[in-house]
Design a protein around this motif. Structure first.
Motif, PDB file in Angstrom:
ATOM      1  N   GLU A 297      75.449  44.091  29.748  1.00  0.00           N
ATOM      2  CA  GLU A 297      74.762  43.730  30.984  1.00  0.00           C
ATOM      3  C   GLU A 297      74.683  44.946  31.914  1.00  0.00           C
ATOM      4  N   HIS A 298      73.813  44.846  32.912  1.00  0.00           N
ATOM      5  CA  HIS A 298      73.619  45.937  33.857  1.00  0.00           C
ATOM      6  C   HIS A 298      73.966  45.460  35.263  1.00  0.00           C
ATOM      7  N   SER A 299      74.282  46.404  36.127  1.00  0.00           N
ATOM      8  CA  SER A 299      74.582  46.056  37.520  1.00  0.00           C
ATOM      9  C   SER A 299      73.454  46.478  38.456  1.00  0.00           C
ATOM     10  N   THR A 300      72.418  47.179  37.932  1.00  0.00           N
ATOM     11  CA  THR A 300      71.321  47.631  38.782  1.00  0.00           C
ATOM     12  C   THR A 300      69.976  47.365  38.130  1.00  0.00           C
ATOM     13  N   GLN A 301      68.957  47.243  38.966  1.00  0.00           N
ATOM     14  CA  GLN A 301      67.559  47.234  38.563  1.00  0.00           C
ATOM     15  C   GLN A 301      66.846  48.320  39.356  1.00  0.00           C
ATOM     16  N   ARG A 302      65.900  48.982  38.716  1.00  0.00           N
ATOM     17  CA  ARG A 302      65.145  50.028  39.403  1.00  0.00           C
ATOM     18  C   ARG A 302      63.654  49.783  39.180  1.00  0.00           C
ATOM     19  N   THR A 303      62.907  49.717  40.261  1.00  0.00           N
ATOM     20  CA  THR A 303      61.458  49.540  40.197  1.00  0.00           C
ATOM     21  C   THR A 303      60.783  50.745  40.828  1.00  0.00           C
ATOM     22  N   GLU A 304      59.834  51.335  40.117  1.00  0.00           N
ATOM     23  CA  GLU A 304      59.021  52.405  40.677  1.00  0.00           C
ATOM     24  C   GLU A 304      57.552  52.088  40.443  1.00  0.00           C
ATOM     25  N   CYS A 305      56.762  52.236  41.477  1.00  0.00           N
ATOM     26  CA  CYS A 305      55.326  52.013  41.372  1.00  0.00           C
ATOM     27  C   CYS A 305      54.626  52.870  42.420  1.00  0.00           C
ATOM     28  N   VAL A 306      53.339  53.078  42.231  1.00  0.00           N
ATOM     29  CA  VAL A 306      52.543  53.878  43.155  1.00  0.00           C
ATOM     30  C   VAL A 306      51.714  52.946  44.031  1.00  0.00           C
ATOM     31  N   MET A 307      51.675  53.236  45.316  1.00  0.00           N
ATOM     32  CA  MET A 307      50.890  52.414  46.231  1.00  0.00           C
ATOM     33  C   MET A 307      50.106  53.300  47.199  1.00  0.00           C
ATOM     34  N   GLU A 308      49.036  52.734  47.728  1.00  0.00           N
ATOM     35  CA  GLU A 308      48.179  53.404  48.701  1.00  0.00           C
ATOM     36  C   GLU A 308      48.253  52.652  50.026  1.00  0.00           C
ATOM     37  N   PRO A 309      49.247  52.928  50.836  1.00  0.00           N
ATOM     38  CA  PRO A 309      49.333  52.235  52.133  1.00  0.00           C
ATOM     39  C   PRO A 309      48.370  52.849  53.146  1.00  0.00           C
TER      40      PRO A 309
ATOM     41  N   ALA B 154      47.138  48.925  49.050  1.00  0.00           N
ATOM     42  CA  ALA B 154      47.074  48.378  47.693  1.00  0.00           C
ATOM     43  C   ALA B 154      48.096  49.072  46.811  1.00  0.00           C
ATOM     44  N   PHE B 155      48.541  48.346  45.780  1.00  0.00           N
ATOM     45  CA  PHE B 155      49.371  48.901  44.721  1.00  0.00           C
ATOM     46  C   PHE B 155      48.477  49.298  43.551  1.00  0.00           C
ATOM     47  N   LEU B 156      48.912  50.276  42.774  1.00  0.00           N
ATOM     48  CA  LEU B 156      48.181  50.683  41.583  1.00  0.00           C
ATOM     49  C   LEU B 156      48.834  50.074  40.346  1.00  0.00           C
ATOM     50  N   SER B 157      48.017  49.656  39.410  1.00  0.00           N
ATOM     51  CA  SER B 157      48.519  49.044  38.191  1.00  0.00           C
ATOM     52  C   SER B 157      49.392  50.038  37.426  1.00  0.00           C
TER      53      SER B 157
ATOM     54  N   VAL C  21      49.964  42.611  46.184  1.00  0.00           N
ATOM     55  CA  VAL C  21      51.235  41.946  45.889  1.00  0.00           C
ATOM     56  C   VAL C  21      51.688  42.337  44.486  1.00  0.00           C
ATOM     57  N   VAL C  22      52.966  42.642  44.359  1.00  0.00           N
ATOM     58  CA  VAL C  22      53.556  43.015  43.068  1.00  0.00           C
ATOM     59  C   VAL C  22      54.771  42.135  42.808  1.00  0.00           C
ATOM     60  N   LEU C  23      54.899  41.702  41.567  1.00  0.00           N
ATOM     61  CA  LEU C  23      56.111  41.040  41.085  1.00  0.00           C
ATOM     62  C   LEU C  23      56.783  42.000  40.123  1.00  0.00           C
ATOM     63  N   SER C  24      58.018  42.386  40.426  1.00  0.00           N
ATOM     64  CA  SER C  24      58.790  43.225  39.520  1.00  0.00           C
ATOM     65  C   SER C  24      59.760  42.330  38.769  1.00  0.00           C
ATOM     66  N   SER C  25      59.467  42.144  37.481  1.00  0.00           N
ATOM     67  CA  SER C  25      60.135  41.123  36.682  1.00  0.00           C
ATOM     68  C   SER C  25      60.950  41.751  35.565  1.00  0.00           C
TER      69      SER C  25
END
Length: 456
Positions: free
Chosen positions: A59-71, A229-232, A265-269
């Motif tokens: 099991e892990h104790s962390t999650q990491r999400t990285e994504c590119v967005m254009e605010p 917007a977020f980028l795919s 909107v982004v869902l990090s799953s």
């Protein structure tokens, strides 16, 4: 903890529906009873355990999400961390002389109560100006205090038992920061890290079940921009592909949520999804069973005995809702679960025209599987040739490795649209070879995976 504005919370509604359908898979498995063996190992996705336990487990104790967005200028980022918190439930029976004793089960007229780990939804919400996330970013620690509750169980107005529920203290931290990315447009890489920082340490014989009350279960992130917007992550615009390729997500995967044109909107799953996932409209409700097939589960659930249904209702409110759903499902709703056609297209060509595929091997005079030959080790091999099988380890089906050293008869030489050549063979000595040949079912090998044999 900041409450999100109603407008942003409404935009999260679709993402929460997807998250509930996917991430609560395995919460309670058919036959939905606490006593079922497969319900003793639950919650397979997105479990963030205390670091003291994660060191000696998978099991892990962390999650990491990285994504590119254009605010856009002055944009704010809404963040919602959602997870389940395991709440341990104990069943006790009232004693005639007073007091209570813990029992395996307590039977009531409408349900059978047993010990069970319930899942209580928790949220950590933030609304931050994007500009505040630059440089060192934002670190947001959170703590959920331990809690105990009692629920009396009555029969005919008399207390016959009680349910004890306990939640353990849970500590975590949410880290957010942005970095400018090069390109023709203003864009930033968002890094969001969720970490379980609980100080709990496992006993010498500690099990996964011991760590769950101190874990973030089915943890996932919802992200929204009020302007921008977020980028795919899978299909970014050409100018941003290099920046998106440098993103590093660990134990989670960000996807765009909402209609095909929604990009805010982004869902990090912790389960890999495609962009803009949807719940089938025919699905009448959540069944919580991993890899669920609504029709089969609905039919099997309706076939449970009355005792099994009472035990499921006593296991969990969600399990009880599944039982009630199966018992009350109208025939027309069940009929819709057979399947659905999402799109239709015209398959007949206009009058006077005949639509042809761009390449039809049956009509291509340059290929003839029964007469074509291919050169292997300086010898021509075609239909009727005998060969020795020597499957390649890098690209073959694992089961084909069992055929290494066996002899086979070539049935056809096949060419695919990429120009590759494949040999269709039947294995000599296979009692079902004639049946496979009659049905056109063969095993396939490339020329460098066979060796020609001398004709006898």
């Amino acid at each position: 903890m900041t409450l999100l504005p109603a407008e942003i919370d409404a935009r999260f509604a679709v993402a929460r529906q997807i998250a509930d359908a996917v991430l609560f898979e395995g919460y309670v498995l058919y036959p939905y009873r606490a006593s079922a063996a497969k319900n003793r190992l639950r919650w397979q996705f997105g479990v963030l355990v205390p670091p003291g336990y994660g060191q000696d487990s998978a099991e892990h104790s962390t999650q990491r999400t990285e994504c590119v967005m254009e605010p856009r200028r002055g944009a704010a980022l809404a963040v919602q961390l959602r997870f389940l918190r395991a709440q341990r439930r104990t069943v006790q029976r009232a004693l005639p002389e007073g007091g209570f004793e813990t029992v395996q089960e307590l039977e009531l007229a409408d349900r059978v109560l047993q010990a069970w780990d319930e899942g209580v939804e928790e949220r950590v919400e933030l609304l931050l100006p994007v500009e505040k996330l630059a440089d060192d970013g934002v670190l947001h620690p959170f703590r959920l205090a331990a809690r105990e509750e009692q629920e009396p169980i009555q029969r005919d107005g008399a207390v016959i038992g009680r349910l004890l529920r306990r939640r353990e203290q849970l500590d975590g931290v949410l880290r957010l920061r942005t970095q400018e990315v090069p390109g023709p447009y203003r864009a930033v890489r968002l890094t969001a890290v969720v970490e379980n920082t609980s100080a709990w340490l496992p006993p010498p014989d500690g099990r996964r079940a011991d760590a769950l009350p101190y874990s973030l279960v089915s943890a996932h992130l919802l992200l929204a921009l009020d302007r921008g917007a977020f980028l795919s992550a899978t299909d970014p615009p050409q100018w941003a592909r290099a920046a998106v390729a440098e993103c590093r997500s660990e134990h989670t995967w960000p996807v765009l949520v909402g209609g095909p044109q929604c990009e805010d909107v982004v869902l990090s799953s912790p389960i890999i999804l495609e962009d803009h996932p949807q719940v089938a409209p025919e699905s009448p409700g959540a069944l919580y069973d991993a890899t669920e097939i609504d029709e089969i589960l609905a039919l099997r659930t309706a076939a449970l005995t009355d005792r099994e249904k009472r035990e499921a209702r006593g296991t969990d409110e969600r399990a009880g809702a599944v039982i009630d759903l199966a018992d009350s499902m109208p025939a027309e709703v069940l009929e819709r679960l057979h399947g659905a056609v999402r799109a239709l297209r015209e398959v007949t060509a206009p009058t006077g025209e005949q639509e042809q595929p761009w390449w039809d091997p049956g009509n291509d005079r340059e290929v003839d599987p029964e007469r074509d030959q291919v050169v292997v080790d300086g010898r021509s091999v075609g239909a009727g040739s005998r060969v020795l099988l020597k499957p390649g380890r890098r690209r073959t089906d694992a089961q084909d490795l069992f055929l290494h050293g066996r002899t086979a008869l070539v049935e056809a030489v096949l060419h695919d649209v990429d120009g590759s050549v494949h040999l269709a063979v039947t294995v000599e000595g296979d009692p079902g070879a004639d049946l496979w040949r009659a049905q056109g079912r063969f095993r396939y090998f490339q020329p460098d995976e066979v060796a020609p044999l001398e004709e006898t």
